[in-house]
Scaffold this active site. Structure first.
Site, mmCIF file in Angstrom:
data_model
loop_
_atom_site.group_PDB
_atom_site.id
_atom_site.type_symbol
_atom_site.label_atom_id
_atom_site.label_comp_id
_atom_site.label_asym_id
_atom_site.label_seq_id
_atom_site.Cartn_x
_atom_site.Cartn_y
_atom_site.Cartn_z
ATOM 1 C CG HIS A 1 10.766 44.757 111.299
ATOM 2 N ND1 HIS A 1 11.580 43.834 110.679
ATOM 3 C CD2 HIS A 1 11.571 45.799 111.606
ATOM 4 C CE1 HIS A 1 12.819 44.295 110.634
ATOM 5 N NE2 HIS A 1 12.838 45.503 111.192
ATOM 6 C CG HIS B 1 14.476 49.175 114.310
ATOM 7 N ND1 HIS B 1 15.522 48.316 114.567
ATOM 8 C CD2 HIS B 1 14.003 48.834 113.081
ATOM 9 C CE1 HIS B 1 15.683 47.493 113.531
ATOM 10 N NE2 HIS B 1 14.768 47.791 112.614
ATOM 11 C CE LYS C 1 15.966 41.273 111.537
ATOM 12 N NZ LYS C 1 15.707 42.687 111.744
ATOM 13 C CG HIS D 1 18.586 42.691 107.440
ATOM 14 N ND1 HIS D 1 18.119 43.949 107.764
ATOM 15 C CD2 HIS D 1 19.323 42.852 106.322
ATOM 16 C CE1 HIS D 1 18.563 44.833 106.880
ATOM 17 N NE2 HIS D 1 19.307 44.190 105.996
ATOM 18 C CG HIS E 1 13.204 44.877 106.148
ATOM 19 N ND1 HIS E 1 14.129 44.043 105.593
ATOM 20 C CD2 HIS E 1 13.681 45.184 107.380
ATOM 21 C CE1 HIS E 1 15.112 43.850 106.447
ATOM 22 N NE2 HIS E 1 14.864 44.531 107.541
ATOM 23 C CG ASP F 1 12.803 48.321 109.089
ATOM 24 O OD1 ASP F 1 13.241 48.209 110.257
ATOM 25 O OD2 ASP F 1 13.534 48.323 108.091
HETATM 26 O O1 DOR Z 1 17.124 50.826 107.411
HETATM 27 C C1 DOR Z 1 17.242 50.112 108.385
HETATM 28 N N1 DOR Z 1 17.378 50.637 109.618
HETATM 29 N N2 DOR Z 1 17.247 48.778 108.231
HETATM 30 C C2 DOR Z 1 17.513 47.958 109.248
HETATM 31 O O2 DOR Z 1 17.523 46.780 109.049
HETATM 32 C C3 DOR Z 1 17.867 48.492 110.587
HETATM 33 C C4 DOR Z 1 17.297 49.817 110.771
HETATM 34 C C5 DOR Z 1 17.862 50.546 111.976
HETATM 35 O O3 DOR Z 1 17.974 49.935 113.037
HETATM 36 O O4 DOR Z 1 18.144 51.745 111.862
HETATM 37 ZN ZN ZN Z 2 14.438 46.726 110.952
#
Ligand code: DOR
Ligand code: ZN
Length: 349
Positions: free
Chosen positions: A14, A16, A100, A137, A175, A247
């Protein structure tokens, strides 16, 4: 004293990676350390089609450093724009690995998500039929629900009925952040969970008690010490349903240090060291490889990497670790985990 452990090169189930200048700056941290990376689709224009996912994958690969066995896996964002025939084609062609689901408004770039899981039963039927996992989520967006209760409430109100309605659906609670989440996973054989370094290594007093810490603000929110302890117990037990998903979610400091901090912790650089420190302090370093390498690969149907990393812990910390990253467009992002990273060195074997 030096303690040392060897593990298969880990996977990040997971992450980003963002886009453009931010992608260019952060992708090397993930690519140089992790093999598979399950890439989240919450770009500003969400990744809802196979064409968009493949184009995003190309941008990731072209900006990643060469010489590493780095394998980004693409996900599609569950929204009104998602077409189930396109999803089917994406999975069958190998372009798409998972779907997702975001509750609309729960977190960063979740506006295109769902008001209720029940509105997407047609998508979930196809996900189950394709044999891929639904990544969730799990946070209630009901404003009447306290922010620290949102995971537990979502699991009870939305995910439990879905698991009952489509028992063959494989779900990842992303998460997982609470004892209630751990219990939910244990009670549902087709449900597994990713766990982040920051939810394992911090609790809400770290976030709020000694000066408010925007760099620890994320969704789901870092919860109580009892919740943290339940997460640590689950991952150090070797339970195969729990695996690493960092995450890692970079945000520029201009978005973090203001009247409305954005949610996200950037841990791609030191997340592995943070997790190693959690296992070390729990006296369970031997279980680290299961959590960061073999549990997740088994859940996602691949073999663990044959490459290996050696992690070494020195009792005397290095004097410092790099604290921030600067992008080509002048944004600054704060690294999570410098406090733990100073104890560890990580090298390929
Ligand atoms: O804290 C987070 N940031 N939780 C998420 O689910 C998305 C992520 C983000 O994309 O910044
Ligand atoms: Zn995330």
């Amino acid at each position: 004293m030096v303690r040392s452990i060897e593990i298969p090169r880990p996977d990040d189930w997971h992450v980003h990676l963002r886009d453009d200048a931010m992608l260019a700056s952060v992708v090397a941290f993930t690519a140089s350390r992790f093999r598979y990376a399950m890439v989240m689709p919450n770009l500003v224009a969400p990744v809802t089609s196979v064409v968009a996912a493949l184009a995003y994958r190309d941008r990731i690969v072209s900006l990643a450093p060469t010489g590493f066995d780095f394998r980004p896996l693409m996900t599609l964002y569950c929204s009104a724009a998602l077409d189930t025939a396109d999803l089917r084609h994406g999975v069958e062609s190998g372009a798409v690995k998972a779907v997702k689901y975001y509750p609309a408004g729960a977190t960063t770039n979740s506006e295109a998500g769902g008001a209720a899981m029940a509105d997407f039963m047609d998508v979930f039927e196809v996900v189950a039929d394709l044999g891929i996992r639904l990544l969730v989520h799990a946070e209630s967006t009901d404003p009447a629900v306290d922010v620290f209760d949102r995971e537990a409430v979502f699991l009870e109100r939305e995910l439990a009925p879905l698991c009952e309605a489509i028992p063959e659906l494989h779900v990842t609670v992303e998460h997982v952040s609470t004892a209630a989440g751990v219990e939910f996973v244990s009670a549902h054989p087709r449900v597994a969970a990713s766990v982040t370094p920051h939810h394992l290594a911090r609790e809400r007093s770290d976030l709020l008690a000694d000066g408010m810490r925007p760099d620890l603000y994320c969704k789901p929110i870092i919860n109580s010490r009892a919740d943290q302890e339940a997460l640590i117990a689950a991952v150090t037990s070797g339970d195969a349903a729990f695996f690493l998903g960092t995450d890692s979610a970079p945000h520029p400091t201009t978005d973090k240090y203001g009247p409305r901090a954005k949610a996200g912790v950037f841990n791609a650089a030191y997340g592995l060291e943070v997790v190693a420190e959690v296992f070390h302090r729990a006296g369970c370093l031997d279980a680290l490889g299961a959590f960061v390498s073999s549990n997740g690969s088994a859940i996602y149907g691949v073999e663990p990497s044959t490459e290996r990393l050696r992690l070494e812990r020195q009792d005397v910390p290095r004097s410092s670790a790099v604290m921030t990253l600067a992008t080509a467009t002048g944004a600054e992002v704060v690294h999570f985990g410098t406090e733990e990273a100073v104890f560890w060195t990580v090298n390929p074997v």
